[in-house]
Design an enzyme around this catalytic site. Structure first.
Site, PDB file in Angstrom:
ATOM      1  N   GLU A 179       2.377   9.679 -11.270  1.00  0.00           N
ATOM      2  CA  GLU A 179       2.253   8.496 -10.400  1.00  0.00           C
ATOM      3  C   GLU A 179       3.116   7.343 -10.896  1.00  0.00           C
ATOM      4  O   GLU A 179       2.692   6.565 -11.740  1.00  0.00           O
ATOM      5  CB  GLU A 179       0.781   8.046 -10.332  1.00  0.00           C
ATOM      6  CG  GLU A 179       0.587   6.833  -9.431  1.00  0.00           C
ATOM      7  CD  GLU A 179      -0.867   6.367  -9.328  1.00  0.00           C
ATOM      8  OE1 GLU A 179      -1.740   6.948  -9.997  1.00  0.00           O
ATOM      9  OE2 GLU A 179      -1.113   5.399  -8.591  1.00  0.00           O
ATOM     10  N   LYS A 200       2.613  11.366  -6.933  1.00  0.00           N
ATOM     11  CA  LYS A 200       1.821  10.326  -6.251  1.00  0.00           C
ATOM     12  C   LYS A 200       2.637   9.039  -6.203  1.00  0.00           C
ATOM     13  O   LYS A 200       2.594   8.229  -7.136  1.00  0.00           O
ATOM     14  CB  LYS A 200       0.489  10.122  -7.008  1.00  0.00           C
ATOM     15  CG  LYS A 200      -0.381   9.013  -6.436  1.00  0.00           C
ATOM     16  CD  LYS A 200      -1.811   9.094  -6.947  1.00  0.00           C
ATOM     17  CE  LYS A 200      -2.608   7.865  -6.588  1.00  0.00           C
ATOM     18  NZ  LYS A 200      -4.048   8.015  -6.809  1.00  0.00           N
TER      19      LYS A 200
HETATM   20  P1  13P Z   1      -5.074   2.685  -4.715  1.00  0.00           P
HETATM   21  O1  13P Z   1      -5.070   3.669  -3.582  1.00  0.00           O
HETATM   22  O2  13P Z   1      -6.165   1.665  -4.633  1.00  0.00           O
HETATM   23  O3  13P Z   1      -3.713   2.105  -4.969  1.00  0.00           O
HETATM   24  O4  13P Z   1      -5.465   3.513  -6.015  1.00  0.00           O
HETATM   25  C1  13P Z   1      -4.892   4.732  -6.222  1.00  0.00           C
HETATM   26  C2  13P Z   1      -4.764   4.970  -7.659  1.00  0.00           C
HETATM   27  O5  13P Z   1      -5.175   5.994  -8.154  1.00  0.00           O
HETATM   28  C3  13P Z   1      -4.083   3.932  -8.456  1.00  0.00           C
HETATM   29  O6  13P Z   1      -3.738   4.449  -9.680  1.00  0.00           O
END
Ligand code: 13P
Length: 344
Positions: A183, A225
């Site tokens: 991510e 992600k």
């Molecule tokens: P949000 O969808 O609130 O951005 O959170 C996703 C997430 O896992 C952030 O690390």
């Protein structure tokens, strides 16, 4: 160490299951600090017991697994139990949900680079991953945070430090039998243009894939992600869903190899409705090489959290609000979401 869990084919199977059948992930892995801040805004007391009760409420939502394939837990949560004594990871598994775990230890100030951060947590990670696997986790998450402005951020120093850490983390996950969610979040707050977000997101993803390949990460056994490509949330410009879909897909097509089995977006501060309609727009745009889905935190949880407000009497309505957002996003994965669903 060699176990059955280390086979890349098994990891690929898990990664595919995460994005299969019109389902996405419920990110409920807020650190205690973040969870407490959100509780504070909703007038909920900031205690370990309230965090446990909230997470139990989410996991026991009737029908959740019809739209949600898995949940991302925080270290505190994976060690907690439901009111009846059942460990929360077991509660999730029994509800038909794959268990994931956030394993980074947070974004810390990057030396010599004011306003930027590097995510930490590599020390001792190999051992922690093995113990999470034993607790039932089958995938993990690490979030690199990339600040963006209209001038000079992100710097290459920030991008490459975070990309390197993400790749080291991902390789360790695959060694331990866990699917890594990679991510790299280009932050949506700020007033930057959509074009600037697109340039930064593309540069960040390029750097991430370069590092993933360098560190020997098996692309078929990971999930990406990313953020969607949008104009900054505090600026005045607002993109249509189609504009977000076009820019996001163009950016992803340029840099994400077709070998990646799934892309699951974060919501990043968009409202639940915005996130659903943008996800929907991407699914009416035709073919792409990878399944696209959601791994939302706020865009799934927020309406439910406000309704719950820490009161047991509100449990059922809060769970219904969570299911509503889960259904909207699941419909978006088939291109079947519409504003009418919100009124229903
Ligand atoms: P949000 O969808 O609130 O951005 O959170 C996703 C997430 O896992 C952030 O690390």
């Amino acid at each position: 160490m060699k176990t059955e869990a280390l086979s890349p084919e098994l990891l690929t199977e898990t990664a595919r299951a995460m994005v299969a059948d019109g389902k996405g992930l419920l990110a409920m892995d807020e650190s205690n600090g973040t969870c407490n801040r959100r509780f504070g805004s909703a007038g909920i007391s900031q205690t370990v017991e309230m965090r446990r009760a909230w997470r139990e409420l989410l996991l026991t939502t009737p029908g959740l697994s019809t739209c949600i394939s898995g949940v991302i837990l925080y270290d505190e949560t994976i060690r907690q139990a439901a009111a009846d004594g059942m460990p929360l990871p077991r509660v999730a598994q029994d509800a038909g949900l794959l268990v994931g775990i956030k394993v980074d230890t947070g974004a810390k100030a990057l030396a010599a680079h004011p306003g930027e951060t590097v995510t930490e947590g590599l020390d001792g990670l190999r051992e922690r991953l093995l113990s999470y696997f034993k607790m039932g986790a089958r995938f993990a998450k690490w979030r690199g945070v990339i600040a963006l402005d209209d001038m000079c951020l992100p710097t290459r120093a920030c991008t490459s430090a975070n990309a390197h850490a993400l790749a080291r983390y991902a390789a360790l996950c695959q060694e331990a039998g866990l699917v890594p969610i990679v991510e790299p979040e280009v932050l949506m707050d700020g007033a930057q243009t959509q074009a600037r977000c697109q340039d930064a997101t593309e540069a960040v993803l390029r750097s991430v894939f370069e590092q993933l390949l360098l560190q020997g990460v098996v692309l078929e056994a990971m999930i990406l992600k990313p953020n969607m490509v949008i104009a900054g949330l505090t600026g005045t410009a607002r993109n249509t869903a189609a504009e977000v879909a076009d820019a996001t897909l163009q950016c992803l097509r340029r840099v994400v190899p077709a070998a990646v089995p799934g892309i699951m977006f974060l919501s990043g501060g968009q409202s639940g409705e915005e996130a659903s309609s943008r996800l929907n727009a991407m699914h009416v745009k035709g073919e792409r090489p990878w399944p696209l889905s959601f791994s939302f935190g706020r865009a799934l949880q927020h309406p439910a959290l406000d309704i719950w407000a820490g009161r047991e009497a509100n449990r059922v309505t809060a769970q219904q609000a969570l299911m509503h957002r889960a259904r909207c996003n699941s419909a978006a994965l088939k291109g079947e979401y519409s504003a009418a669903m919100e009124a229903a």
